[in-house]
Write a protein that holds these residues in place. Structure first.
Motif, PDB file in Angstrom:
ATOM      1  N   VAL A   1      33.044  36.278  53.380  1.00 33.17           N
ATOM      2  CA  VAL A   1      34.356  36.610  53.950  1.00 33.17           C
ATOM      3  C   VAL A   1      34.188  37.363  55.265  1.00 33.17           C
ATOM      4  O   VAL A   1      34.930  37.133  56.226  1.00 33.17           O
ATOM      5  CB  VAL A   1      35.179  37.451  52.949  1.00 33.17           C
ATOM      6  CG1 VAL A   1      36.503  37.887  53.561  1.00 33.17           C
ATOM      7  CG2 VAL A   1      35.439  36.656  51.681  1.00 33.17           C
TER       8      VAL A   1
ATOM      9  N   ASP B   1      36.319  42.891  46.421  1.00 35.54           N
ATOM     10  CA  ASP B   1      36.627  41.575  45.881  1.00 35.54           C
ATOM     11  C   ASP B   1      36.832  40.609  47.051  1.00 35.54           C
ATOM     12  O   ASP B   1      37.710  40.815  47.896  1.00 35.54           O
ATOM     13  CB  ASP B   1      37.890  41.620  45.011  1.00 35.54           C
ATOM     14  CG  ASP B   1      38.159  40.288  44.346  1.00 35.54           C
ATOM     15  OD1 ASP B   1      38.737  39.409  45.019  1.00 35.54           O
ATOM     16  OD2 ASP B   1      37.800  40.115  43.175  1.00 35.54           O
TER      17      ASP B   1
ATOM     18  N   THR C   1      37.977  37.516  47.302  1.00 29.18           N
ATOM     19  CA  THR C   1      39.245  36.787  47.378  1.00 29.18           C
ATOM     20  C   THR C   1      40.352  37.678  47.917  1.00 29.18           C
ATOM     21  O   THR C   1      41.142  37.280  48.783  1.00 29.18           O
ATOM     22  CB  THR C   1      39.630  36.255  45.992  1.00 29.18           C
ATOM     23  OG1 THR C   1      38.538  35.508  45.454  1.00 29.18           O
ATOM     24  CG2 THR C   1      40.857  35.370  46.070  1.00 29.18           C
TER      25      THR C   1
ATOM     26  N   VAL D   1      44.113  41.041  41.365  1.00 32.03           N
ATOM     27  CA  VAL D   1      43.306  39.828  41.321  1.00 32.03           C
ATOM     28  C   VAL D   1      43.317  39.317  39.894  1.00 32.03           C
ATOM     29  O   VAL D   1      42.915  40.013  38.963  1.00 32.03           O
ATOM     30  CB  VAL D   1      41.857  40.101  41.785  1.00 32.03           C
ATOM     31  CG1 VAL D   1      41.034  38.836  41.711  1.00 32.03           C
ATOM     32  CG2 VAL D   1      41.865  40.643  43.200  1.00 32.03           C
TER      33      VAL D   1
ATOM     34  N   SER E   1      40.778  26.839  40.913  1.00 33.00           N
ATOM     35  CA  SER E   1      39.906  27.647  41.758  1.00 33.00           C
ATOM     36  C   SER E   1      39.406  28.844  40.963  1.00 33.00           C
ATOM     37  O   SER E   1      39.891  29.141  39.884  1.00 33.00           O
ATOM     38  CB  SER E   1      40.668  28.108  43.005  1.00 33.00           C
ATOM     39  OG  SER E   1      41.781  28.849  42.604  1.00 33.00           O
ATOM     40  N   ASP E   2      38.439  29.550  41.532  1.00 36.36           N
ATOM     41  CA  ASP E   2      37.832  30.664  40.814  1.00 36.36           C
ATOM     42  C   ASP E   2      38.820  31.799  40.592  1.00 36.36           C
ATOM     43  O   ASP E   2      38.976  32.311  39.504  1.00 36.36           O
ATOM     44  CB  ASP E   2      36.620  31.183  41.605  1.00 36.36           C
ATOM     45  CG  ASP E   2      35.514  30.145  41.623  1.00 36.36           C
ATOM     46  OD1 ASP E   2      34.718  30.179  42.562  1.00 36.36           O
ATOM     47  OD2 ASP E   2      35.467  29.331  40.680  1.00 36.36           O
ATOM     48  N   LYS E   3      39.498  32.193  41.655  1.00 33.95           N
ATOM     49  CA  LYS E   3      40.394  33.340  41.560  1.00 33.95           C
ATOM     50  C   LYS E   3      41.584  33.128  42.479  1.00 33.95           C
ATOM     51  O   LYS E   3      41.526  32.382  43.441  1.00 33.95           O
ATOM     52  CB  LYS E   3      39.682  34.640  41.963  1.00 33.95           C
ATOM     53  CG  LYS E   3      38.656  35.119  40.955  1.00 33.95           C
ATOM     54  CD  LYS E   3      38.079  36.435  41.402  1.00 33.95           C
ATOM     55  CE  LYS E   3      37.081  36.983  40.395  1.00 33.95           C
ATOM     56  NZ  LYS E   3      36.523  38.267  40.820  1.00 33.95           N
ATOM     57  N   ALA E   4      42.658  33.805  42.151  1.00 36.48           N
ATOM     58  CA  ALA E   4      43.817  33.853  43.049  1.00 36.48           C
ATOM     59  C   ALA E   4      44.244  35.300  43.149  1.00 36.48           C
ATOM     60  O   ALA E   4      44.227  36.022  42.163  1.00 36.48           O
ATOM     61  CB  ALA E   4      44.966  33.007  42.500  1.00 36.48           C
TER      62      ALA E   4
ATOM     63  N   ASP F   1      39.839  38.408  51.647  1.00 35.46           N
ATOM     64  CA  ASP F   1      40.158  37.244  52.471  1.00 35.46           C
ATOM     65  C   ASP F   1      41.662  37.174  52.756  1.00 35.46           C
ATOM     66  O   ASP F   1      42.094  36.930  53.882  1.00 35.46           O
ATOM     67  CB  ASP F   1      39.685  35.970  51.772  1.00 35.46           C
ATOM     68  CG  ASP F   1      39.906  34.725  52.624  1.00 35.46           C
ATOM     69  OD1 ASP F   1      39.607  34.765  53.827  1.00 35.46           O
ATOM     70  OD2 ASP F   1      40.395  33.713  52.088  1.00 35.46           O
ATOM     71  N   HIS F   2      42.491  37.419  51.723  1.00 34.85           N
ATOM     72  CA  HIS F   2      43.937  37.403  51.901  1.00 34.85           C
ATOM     73  C   HIS F   2      44.393  38.527  52.832  1.00 34.85           C
ATOM     74  O   HIS F   2      45.294  38.337  53.661  1.00 34.85           O
ATOM     75  CB  HIS F   2      44.634  37.538  50.546  1.00 34.85           C
ATOM     76  CG  HIS F   2      44.735  36.249  49.800  1.00 34.85           C
ATOM     77  ND1 HIS F   2      45.724  35.325  50.029  1.00 34.85           N
ATOM     78  CD2 HIS F   2      43.963  35.727  48.817  1.00 34.85           C
ATOM     79  CE1 HIS F   2      45.566  34.293  49.228  1.00 34.85           C
ATOM     80  NE2 HIS F   2      44.505  34.508  48.485  1.00 34.85           N
TER      81      HIS F   2
END
Length: 273
Positions: free
Chosen positions: A62, A26, A28, A149, A199-202, A31-32
């Protein structure tokens, strides 16, 4: 971003991160993870991601952003991906002075690698999606961070001030436009509503480790059933359970370690050990 289960700050010199792109795929969430790892050591000297071409393609943006080298597996058998990751991790530790190794995967196939790295004096971290982690990972890693997610609120919903702050999004409301005087025969214009673009996802890491839960609830170490009403307040005070979430939801994420009783309508929990 405050994250439950995030490893404590460290003054390590060198860090290496190895990503199983077939498992943690994933963008997102990854990236975190990579942003968090930057602050854990002076240098991140190894940044590699392993997986099938389609898995690497899904997170290529990413990988490029964080300077991660993709290692594509051109063979159908998945075990070749795991083997390549293990070989590179062993080579990295044997040829460099590495203090921390982060393995981004919830696959149990990397348990022997984690044990070997710890025997060599490395601090070994595990980052995994909460729905892809194997049972009892705390026994093999120094720290385990589970990631959930979740989708943001729908465009039709206007978020409350509190939820906007928690998600880190910035919502700027436009002032209402006063309608101009118009003849009675014409419809009265409505005030302009503020538009928000979610946004798309958090990504939210909300699942605490077994060690964290037992440190908050030491009474569970006796392996006797404890009523959920007695521990809900402690979990909320510790910040691992919000006001709207029931304790049973937390313990169902660790079925191998916690038994909910009775199964039909649980009101007690017991630590299996």
């Amino acid at each position: 971003m405050s994250v439950v289960g995030t490893p404590a700050s460290t003054t390590a010199k060198n860090l290496a991160v190895f990503i199983d792109a077939d498992n943690l795929n994933d963008a997102t969430a990854l990236d975190h993870v990579l942003l968090a790892l930057r602050s854990m050591a002076d240098r991140v000297i190894y940044r590699r991601a392993y997986g099938r071409p389609e898995s690497l393609k899904a997170i290529h943006a990413v990988l490029w952003k964080h300077g991660v080298r993709p290692v594509a597996n051109l063979i159908v058998d998945k075990t070749t991906t795991d083997s390549a990751l293990v070989i590179d991790a062993v080579e990295a530790v044997c040829t460099n002075d590495i203090d921390i190794v982060a393995i981004c995967s919830g696959d149990a196939d990397f348990v022997p690698l984690a044990l070997w790295l710890r025997e060599k004096g490395c601090r070994v971290l595990c980052y995994s999606l909460a729905n892809k982690i194997f049972a009892n990972p705390d026994s093999f890693y120094d720290d385990v961070v589970l990631l959930n997610v979740v989708e943001d609120v729908s465009p039709n919903e206007v978020p409350q001030a509190q939820s906007a702050q928690e998600s880190g999004a910035i919502f700027q409301a436009s002032p209402a436009v006063e309608p101009s005087p118009v003849p009675a025969s014409k419809p009265k214009p409505q005030p302009v509503k503020a538009m928000t673009a979610p946004s798309d996802k958090a990504v939210v890491a909300t699942t605490p480790s077994i060690k964290k839960i037992l440190s908050i609830l030491p009474e569970l170490k006796g392996k006797q059933p404890v009523h959920l009403s007695q521990i809900a307040t402690k979990l909320r005070d510790a910040g691992v359970l919000d006001a709207k979430t029931k304790p049973v939801t937390l313990f169902r994420r660790h079925p191998a370690q916690f038994e909910l009783m009775p199964k039909s309508q649980p009101n007690c929990v017991r630590y299996r050990g």
